[in-house]
Write a protein that holds these residues in place. Sequence first.
Motif, PDB file in Angstrom:
ATOM      1  N   PHE A 191       0.843  -1.196   0.000  1.00 30.64           N
ATOM      2  CA  PHE A 191       0.000   0.000   0.000  1.00 30.64           C
ATOM      3  C   PHE A 191       0.880   1.249   0.000  1.00 30.64           C
ATOM      4  CE2 PHE A 191      -2.298  -3.388   2.061  1.00 30.64           C
ATOM      5  CZ  PHE A 191      -3.591  -3.293   1.576  1.00 30.64           C
ATOM      6  N   ASP A 192       0.383   2.308  -0.599  1.00 31.10           N
ATOM      7  CA  ASP A 192       1.078   3.591  -0.575  1.00 31.10           C
ATOM      8  C   ASP A 192       0.807   4.267   0.760  1.00 31.10           C
ATOM      9  OD1 ASP A 192       2.440   5.941  -1.916  1.00 31.10           O
ATOM     10  OD2 ASP A 192       0.483   6.818  -1.454  1.00 31.10           O
ATOM     11  N   GLY A 193       1.870   4.596   1.497  1.00 23.54           N
ATOM     12  CA  GLY A 193       1.714   5.173   2.825  1.00 23.54           C
ATOM     13  C   GLY A 193       0.965   6.479   2.830  1.00 23.54           C
ATOM     14  N   ALA A 194       1.224   7.327   1.835  1.00 27.89           N
ATOM     15  CA  ALA A 194       0.558   8.622   1.785  1.00 27.89           C
ATOM     16  C   ALA A 194      -0.942   8.457   1.576  1.00 27.89           C
ATOM     17  CB  ALA A 194       1.161   9.470   0.664  1.00 27.89           C
ATOM     18  N   GLN A 195      -1.321   7.439   0.803  1.00 25.29           N
ATOM     19  CA  GLN A 195      -2.740   7.205   0.552  1.00 25.29           C
ATOM     20  C   GLN A 195      -3.437   6.679   1.810  1.00 25.29           C
ATOM     21  OE1 GLN A 195      -4.520   4.009   0.015  1.00 25.29           O
ATOM     22  NE2 GLN A 195      -6.400   5.100  -0.498  1.00 25.29           N
ATOM     23  N   VAL A 196      -2.721   5.864   2.591  1.00 27.37           N
ATOM     24  CA  VAL A 196      -3.304   5.283   3.805  1.00 27.37           C
ATOM     25  C   VAL A 196      -3.347   6.296   4.935  1.00 27.37           C
ATOM     26  CG1 VAL A 196      -2.976   3.539   5.609  1.00 27.37           C
ATOM     27  CG2 VAL A 196      -2.642   2.934   3.202  1.00 27.37           C
ATOM     28  N   TRP A 197      -2.225   7.007   5.164  1.00 30.05           N
ATOM     29  CA  TRP A 197      -2.093   7.887   6.313  1.00 30.05           C
ATOM     30  C   TRP A 197      -2.422   9.350   6.011  1.00 30.05           C
ATOM     31  CZ3 TRP A 197      -2.000   4.684  10.045  1.00 30.05           C
ATOM     32  CH2 TRP A 197      -1.208   3.542  10.038  1.00 30.05           C
ATOM     33  N   GLY A 198      -2.468   9.710   4.710  1.00 29.46           N
ATOM     34  CA  GLY A 198      -2.680  11.111   4.369  1.00 29.46           C
ATOM     35  C   GLY A 198      -1.385  11.894   4.384  1.00 29.46           C
ATOM     36  N   GLN A 199      -0.282  11.214   4.633  1.00 28.17           N
ATOM     37  CA  GLN A 199       1.045  11.815   4.644  1.00 28.17           C
ATOM     38  C   GLN A 199       2.073  10.696   4.534  1.00 28.17           C
ATOM     39  OE1 GLN A 199       1.925  13.637   8.463  1.00 28.17           O
ATOM     40  NE2 GLN A 199       0.657  12.162   9.538  1.00 28.17           N
ATOM     41  N   GLY A 200       3.327  11.075   4.367  1.00 35.18           N
ATOM     42  CA  GLY A 200       4.363  10.044   4.262  1.00 35.18           C
ATOM     43  C   GLY A 200       4.703   9.703   2.834  1.00 35.18           C
ATOM     44  N   GLU A 201       5.002  10.695   2.034  1.00 31.73           N
ATOM     45  CA  GLU A 201       5.372  10.479   0.642  1.00 31.73           C
ATOM     46  C   GLU A 201       6.571   9.540   0.562  1.00 31.73           C
ATOM     47  OE1 GLU A 201       4.189  10.902  -3.138  1.00 31.73           O
ATOM     48  OE2 GLU A 201       3.324  12.068  -1.484  1.00 31.73           O
ATOM     49  N   GLY A 202       6.482   8.553  -0.311  1.00 27.29           N
ATOM     50  CA  GLY A 202       7.580   7.608  -0.485  1.00 27.29           C
ATOM     51  C   GLY A 202       7.579   6.463   0.509  1.00 27.29           C
ATOM     52  N   VAL A 203       6.618   6.444   1.423  1.00 30.14           N
ATOM     53  CA  VAL A 203       6.510   5.371   2.414  1.00 30.14           C
ATOM     54  C   VAL A 203       5.562   4.296   1.896  1.00 30.14           C
ATOM     55  CG1 VAL A 203       5.754   4.772   4.741  1.00 30.14           C
ATOM     56  CG2 VAL A 203       6.991   6.900   4.347  1.00 30.14           C
ATOM     57  N   SER A 204       5.940   3.049   2.053  1.00 31.17           N
ATOM     58  CA  SER A 204       5.059   1.952   1.646  1.00 31.17           C
ATOM     59  C   SER A 204       4.760   1.054   2.838  1.00 31.17           C
ATOM     60  CB  SER A 204       5.691   1.140   0.504  1.00 31.17           C
ATOM     61  OG  SER A 204       6.912   0.565   0.918  1.00 31.17           O
ATOM     62  N   ILE A 205       3.622   0.409   2.771  1.00 28.54           N
ATOM     63  CA  ILE A 205       3.161  -0.496   3.834  1.00 28.54           C
ATOM     64  C   ILE A 205       2.891  -1.853   3.203  1.00 28.54           C
ATOM     65  CG2 ILE A 205       1.353  -0.931   5.561  1.00 28.54           C
ATOM     66  CD1 ILE A 205       0.777   2.116   5.421  1.00 28.54           C
ATOM     67  N   ARG A 206       3.297  -2.912   3.866  1.00 25.88           N
ATOM     68  CA  ARG A 206       3.012  -4.255   3.389  1.00 25.88           C
ATOM     69  C   ARG A 206       2.292  -5.043   4.476  1.00 25.88           C
ATOM     70  NH1 ARG A 206       6.990  -2.200   0.768  1.00 25.88           N
ATOM     71  NH2 ARG A 206       7.351  -2.728  -1.429  1.00 25.88           N
ATOM     72  N   ALA A 207       1.261  -5.745   4.033  1.00 25.62           N
ATOM     73  CA  ALA A 207       0.475  -6.547   4.973  1.00 25.62           C
ATOM     74  C   ALA A 207       0.160  -7.892   4.341  1.00 25.62           C
ATOM     75  CB  ALA A 207      -0.828  -5.824   5.337  1.00 25.62           C
ATOM     76  N   ASP A 208       0.209  -8.949   5.142  1.00 25.39           N
ATOM     77  CA  ASP A 208      -0.187 -10.279   4.683  1.00 25.39           C
ATOM     78  C   ASP A 208      -1.677 -10.449   4.963  1.00 25.39           C
ATOM     79  OD1 ASP A 208       2.405 -10.850   3.905  1.00 25.39           O
ATOM     80  OD2 ASP A 208       2.932 -11.809   5.802  1.00 25.39           O
ATOM     81  N   LEU A 209      -2.454 -10.631   3.906  1.00 26.94           N
ATOM     82  CA  LEU A 209      -3.913 -10.627   4.014  1.00 26.94           C
ATOM     83  C   LEU A 209      -4.508 -11.863   3.333  1.00 26.94           C
ATOM     84  CD1 LEU A 209      -4.476  -6.864   3.131  1.00 26.94           C
ATOM     85  CD2 LEU A 209      -4.403  -7.883   5.419  1.00 26.94           C
ATOM     86  N   TRP A 210      -5.499 -12.465   3.995  1.00 25.65           N
ATOM     87  CA  TRP A 210      -6.172 -13.618   3.436  1.00 25.65           C
ATOM     88  C   TRP A 210      -7.113 -13.205   2.304  1.00 25.65           C
ATOM     89  CZ3 TRP A 210      -3.866 -14.055   8.041  1.00 25.65           C
ATOM     90  CH2 TRP A 210      -3.314 -15.293   8.385  1.00 25.65           C
ATOM     91  N   GLU A 211      -7.371 -14.165   1.421  1.00 27.00           N
ATOM     92  CA  GLU A 211      -8.119 -13.882   0.188  1.00 27.00           C
ATOM     93  C   GLU A 211      -9.503 -13.303   0.440  1.00 27.00           C
ATOM     94  OE1 GLU A 211      -7.565 -16.262  -3.705  1.00 27.00           O
ATOM     95  OE2 GLU A 211      -9.334 -17.144  -2.743  1.00 27.00           O
ATOM     96  N   SER A 212     -10.195 -13.797   1.459  1.00 27.86           N
ATOM     97  CA  SER A 212     -11.555 -13.303   1.716  1.00 27.86           C
ATOM     98  C   SER A 212     -11.578 -11.874   2.211  1.00 27.86           C
ATOM     99  CB  SER A 212     -12.265 -14.222   2.722  1.00 27.86           C
ATOM    100  OG  SER A 212     -11.586 -14.238   3.962  1.00 27.86           O
ATOM    101  N   TYR A 213     -10.427 -11.317   2.576  1.00 27.80           N
ATOM    102  CA  TYR A 213     -10.361  -9.914   2.993  1.00 27.80           C
ATOM    103  C   TYR A 213     -10.305  -8.967   1.791  1.00 27.80           C
ATOM    104  CZ  TYR A 213      -8.654 -11.708   7.561  1.00 27.80           C
ATOM    105  OH  TYR A 213      -8.497 -12.357   8.758  1.00 27.80           O
ATOM    106  N   LEU A 214     -10.062  -9.537   0.598  1.00 23.85           N
ATOM    107  CA  LEU A 214      -9.727  -8.705  -0.563  1.00 23.85           C
ATOM    108  C   LEU A 214     -10.759  -8.819  -1.676  1.00 23.85           C
ATOM    109  CD1 LEU A 214      -5.970  -9.747  -0.720  1.00 23.85           C
ATOM    110  CD2 LEU A 214      -6.886  -7.658   0.335  1.00 23.85           C
ATOM    111  N   GLU A 215     -10.913  -7.727  -2.424  1.00 23.72           N
ATOM    112  CA  GLU A 215     -11.734  -7.732  -3.628  1.00 23.72           C
ATOM    113  C   GLU A 215     -10.970  -7.045  -4.745  1.00 23.72           C
ATOM    114  OE1 GLU A 215     -15.302  -5.836  -2.402  1.00 23.72           O
ATOM    115  OE2 GLU A 215     -14.406  -3.847  -2.160  1.00 23.72           O
ATOM    116  N   ALA A 216     -11.089  -7.585  -5.954  1.00 22.49           N
ATOM    117  CA  ALA A 216     -10.379  -7.017  -7.092  1.00 22.49           C
ATOM    118  C   ALA A 216     -10.926  -5.642  -7.435  1.00 22.49           C
ATOM    119  CB  ALA A 216     -10.488  -7.932  -8.297  1.00 22.49           C
ATOM    120  N   VAL A 217     -10.032  -4.753  -7.844  1.00 26.67           N
ATOM    121  CA  VAL A 217     -10.432  -3.387  -8.236  1.00 26.67           C
ATOM    122  C   VAL A 217     -10.458  -3.323  -9.767  1.00 26.67           C
ATOM    123  CG1 VAL A 217      -9.805  -0.959  -8.173  1.00 26.67           C
ATOM    124  CG2 VAL A 217      -9.438  -2.389  -6.156  1.00 26.67           C
TER     125      VAL A 217
END
Length: 217
Positions: A191-217
């Motif tokens: 994930f893009d950190g700035a998009q998640v937090w509203g700040q933090g340009e150039g910061v990325s976030i990684r999370a391990d997520l199960w399939e049922s948590y996700l939907e295709a965009v």
Amino acid sequence: MNGPHDLGGRMGFGPIAPEADEPLFHAEWEARALGIVLCCGALGYWTIDESRHARESIAPADYLRFPYYRIWLTALIELLQRHGELTARELVDGHALTPGKRPEKCLHAQGVVGVLSKGSPTCRTVEVAPRLGIGARVRVRNLQPTGHIRVPGYLRGHVGVIESQCGAHVFPDSNAVHQGEQPQHLYTVAFDGAQVWGQGEGVSIRADLWESYLEAV
């Protein structure tokens, strides 16, 4: 569940202040607490997911004021009572009134290293192929269950990109409440950190997520 354990992204709890040369335990009772929890886990009544959910279910006012190992002990008491190994009377009296139900499950000191080093792998084999591919854009579903869930609250509704497929693993949400392992595919999502937090340009976030948590965009 939306509990006091999920503090990511919340303000007002003060700065994180790592302790220099922090000891393994700050008091002798903490070491004993860890030992008791490990020994009781060897009884085989609950999974790591059920024990984690028991800690999450502690009243928020208590969870936030309790030291780490008191949280562990509070959850352990609940688990032992739930599975019939501890009664309210025994808790008040401070000693057992009846023998334990699973003496053959006793974890002796010489067996601790072997048990801990063996671990408890969660990888499983499933017949269905991964629904999502590497590089796919996905949105984290806005799930608000009352039970156990492994989605950080701050990621709900946000869009990320699948970075890797991690194989199929035990689904903790069902495993925590005795509904079976129900394994499903697990993904690392960036994930893009700035998009998640509203700040933090150039910061990325990684999370391990199960399939049922996700939907295709």
